[in-house]
Design a protein around this motif. Structure first.
Motif, short mmCIF file in Angstrom:
data_model
loop_
_atom_site.label_atom_id
_atom_site.label_comp_id
_atom_site.label_asym_id
_atom_site.label_seq_id
_atom_site.Cartn_x
_atom_site.Cartn_y
_atom_site.Cartn_z
N THR A 182 39.47 40.28 36.06
CA THR A 182 40.64 40.94 35.49
C THR A 182 40.83 40.38 34.08
OG1 THR A 182 42.18 39.25 36.24
CG2 THR A 182 41.71 41.06 37.77
N PRO A 183 41.67 41.01 33.24
CA PRO A 183 41.93 40.44 31.90
C PRO A 183 42.43 39.00 31.97
CG PRO A 183 42.72 42.70 31.99
CD PRO A 183 42.29 42.36 33.39
N LEU A 207 39.45 36.60 32.92
CA LEU A 207 38.49 36.43 31.83
C LEU A 207 39.08 35.63 30.68
CD1 LEU A 207 35.55 37.24 31.38
CD2 LEU A 207 36.34 39.17 30.03
N SER A 208 40.40 35.68 30.50
CA SER A 208 41.04 34.94 29.40
C SER A 208 40.93 33.43 29.61
CB SER A 208 42.52 35.32 29.29
OG SER A 208 43.25 34.88 30.43
N LEU A 227 30.80 41.68 28.90
CA LEU A 227 31.81 42.33 28.06
C LEU A 227 31.37 43.71 27.59
CD1 LEU A 227 32.92 39.16 26.08
CD2 LEU A 227 34.40 40.58 27.54
N ILE A 251 32.11 45.96 30.44
CA ILE A 251 33.56 46.19 30.49
C ILE A 251 33.99 47.14 29.38
CG2 ILE A 251 35.81 45.08 30.16
CD1 ILE A 251 34.66 42.59 31.54
N PHE A 258 34.86 44.39 37.75
CA PHE A 258 35.97 44.30 36.80
C PHE A 258 36.94 45.47 36.95
CE2 PHE A 258 32.23 46.09 34.57
CZ PHE A 258 32.72 47.29 34.11
N TYR A 286 41.29 43.70 27.72
CA TYR A 286 40.62 42.39 27.71
C TYR A 286 40.58 41.85 26.28
CZ TYR A 286 38.93 43.38 32.46
OH TYR A 286 38.84 43.66 33.80
N CYS A 290 39.51 48.69 28.69
CA CYS A 290 38.61 49.19 29.74
C CYS A 290 39.37 50.22 30.57
CB CYS A 290 38.14 48.03 30.62
SG CYS A 290 37.08 48.55 32.00
#
Length: 474
Positions: free
Chosen positions: A41-42, A45-46, A78, A81, A180, A185, A194
């Protein structure tokens, strides 16, 4: 029009029972592996460290053909995504695999590989016998397989793995499936929007890439080939130059081609279906086309795989489809392949609709094929919604949320076909159209708004459609 399709779905549902599928067996090879699924998820990934080099490479739109370091892994993930597309790239580094294990949460472990996934599904819907070529003796792999699946290999020492350097912590048949979600993102100073959930697979696989099968599987399959109606072949995308540094691709394919030849000698009616997957190496794509397309009866692929393989046949058209994905452009791409290999049943699965192009068949057979595509849509919806299929009747419990977008695209395709190919019948209402040189199929699919499972959907679609179809065409 929507009401017509709901009635068509209800009609096809009547065919779902234990007597309606293949009473003779199915052979599967050659990729079986362990999937480790990772939710992305955003927010997740952060928390993964990134560098400005990742952002720069992403802006360059350059896609690594092989993952050799962490930066290349993040770039591949990425990019997938960014485009909301399914993709798969081989991981050629132990360190990358270890880093994934240490920095991501594995949500579940499951049977992986197209052949392995389909073998388990076949047993759940009571197809018997199911014969599978497994690449390695691994307790972690075997426990994921249905115990009634026939695996004739008893001595895996015939597959020599001693020369392959692998991580002691991770089995060399591990595929990391990054599922994902849609969302925004952040990549350094850039935001990626996305719009479509999908999956990216990083394949740490040093065994399936050998494209080897045991002597036991070779002998058993030849001796018992009359017990089988269908063969599903997959896994050729995993072949890579690391495991075959000095061996030309034609030599890699030779044992499989010889096996197919022996099968066909003893059982000329055996149907051979090839399920494609993402391939980065252009030479390998060309080798798959040259060696396999002439000898298989059917091919399953998604829109990205069509774009990729079409690049070897019609580069300009491949670029056009990549720029604008539409039912008309997808048909043009399929027809470009069909023009070179007019014996093939070519089945493309897309989010809102399925397309299938084949040699001319009768009206009766066309209706059977249309219904088989509808059934495959229902099975895919079950898998997307629940993550697994336990029995055939699961498909009867799915709401018929038929894609309006898919229906609109089929209407555009019908108009095009009528103007360019003088086709008769009504594609939008009937699901197929006959022309002088081919039969074209198109059905709007059932859409699951919030899918919980994305891996193996294409495999499920291809398998179910051909399984129901060829039982009825016997």
């Amino acid at each position: 029009m929507m009401e017509t399709w709901k009635n068509s779905y209800l009609e096809a549902l009547k065919l779902i029972d234990n007597d309606s599928i293949c009473s003779k067996g199915v052979i599967l090879g050659f990729n079986v592996n362990i999937d480790k699924v990772i939710k992305i998820t955003p927010e997740i990934l952060s928390n993964i460290p990134q560098t400005t080099r990742v952002e720069d490479r992403l802006l360059d739109n350059s896609s690594p053909k092989k993952i050799t370091n962490i930066e290349e892994l993040l770039i591949c993930l990425l990019q997938s995504i960014n485009e909301g597309k399914a993709d798969e790239v081989i991981i050629g580094s132990d360190e990358v695999a270890i880093w994934i294990e240490e920095n991501f949460v594995i949500s579940r472990t499951a049977m992986g590989g197209q052949a392995g996934i389909m073998a388990n599904l076949l047993r759940k819907i009571d197809v018997n016998p199911v014969l599978l070529s497994t690449p390695i003796s691994s307790p972690n792999l075997i426990k994921l397989l249905d115990p009634s699946i026939i695996d004739p290999t008893t001595n895996y020492d015939t597959i020599h793995l001693g020369s392959i350097k692998t991580s002691e912590k991770i089995e060399p048949i591990t595929h990391y499936v990054f599922e994902f979600s849609a969302g925004k993102y952040r990549v350094a100073n850039r935001i990626i929007n996305c719009e479509r959930p999908n999956r990216f697979i990083g394949s740490y696989d040093k065994v399936n890439s050998l494209l080897m099968f045991s002597k036991e599987f070779n002998k058993y399959s030849i001796d018992n080939i009359s017990d089988y109606t269908l063969c599903i072949m997959a896994g050729f995308h995993l072949i890579n130059s690391i495991t075959h540094p000095s061996k030309p691709y034609v030599e890699v394919f030779e044992p499989v081609l010889n096996l197919i030849s022996k099968w066909k000698e003893r059982n000329p009616l055996l149907i051979i279906h090839l399920e494609l997957a993402a391939v980065k190496d252009r030479n390998l794509k060309q080798a798959i086309i040259d060696n396999l397309f002439p000898v298989v009866d059917s091919i399953g692929l998604n829109e990205q795989e069509l774009i990729s393989f079409l690049h070897c046949i019609d580069k300009s058209l491949s670029k056009t489809i990549h720029s604008t994905i539409s039912s008309i452009n997808l048909f043009k791409g399929m027809h470009a392949i069909f023009s070179k290999y007019p014996h093939i049943r070519l089945h493309l699965h897309y989010l809102d609709y399925f397309l299938l192009l084949s040699p001319l068949i009768s009206e009766e057979s066309a209706l059977i094929r249309r219904n088989s595509l509808i059934i495959s849509s229902l099975f895919a919806a079950v898998k997307a919604k629940h993550g697994n299929i336990d029995r055939q009747t699961d498909a009867k419990l799915i709401d018929h949320n038929i894609s309006k977008k898919g229906l609109g695209e089929l209407q555009k395709l019908e108009n095009y076909l009528r103007s360019e190919w003088s086709g008769d019948a009504n594609l939008t209402n009937n699901g197929y159209m006959q022309t002088k040189s081919f039969t074209m199929f198109g059905i709007p699919t059932v859409v699951i708004p919030f899918p919980t499972h994305l891996v193996g959907l294409g495999d499920t679609i291809s398998l179910i459609s051909i399984l129901y179809e060829f039982k009825k065409l016997e």
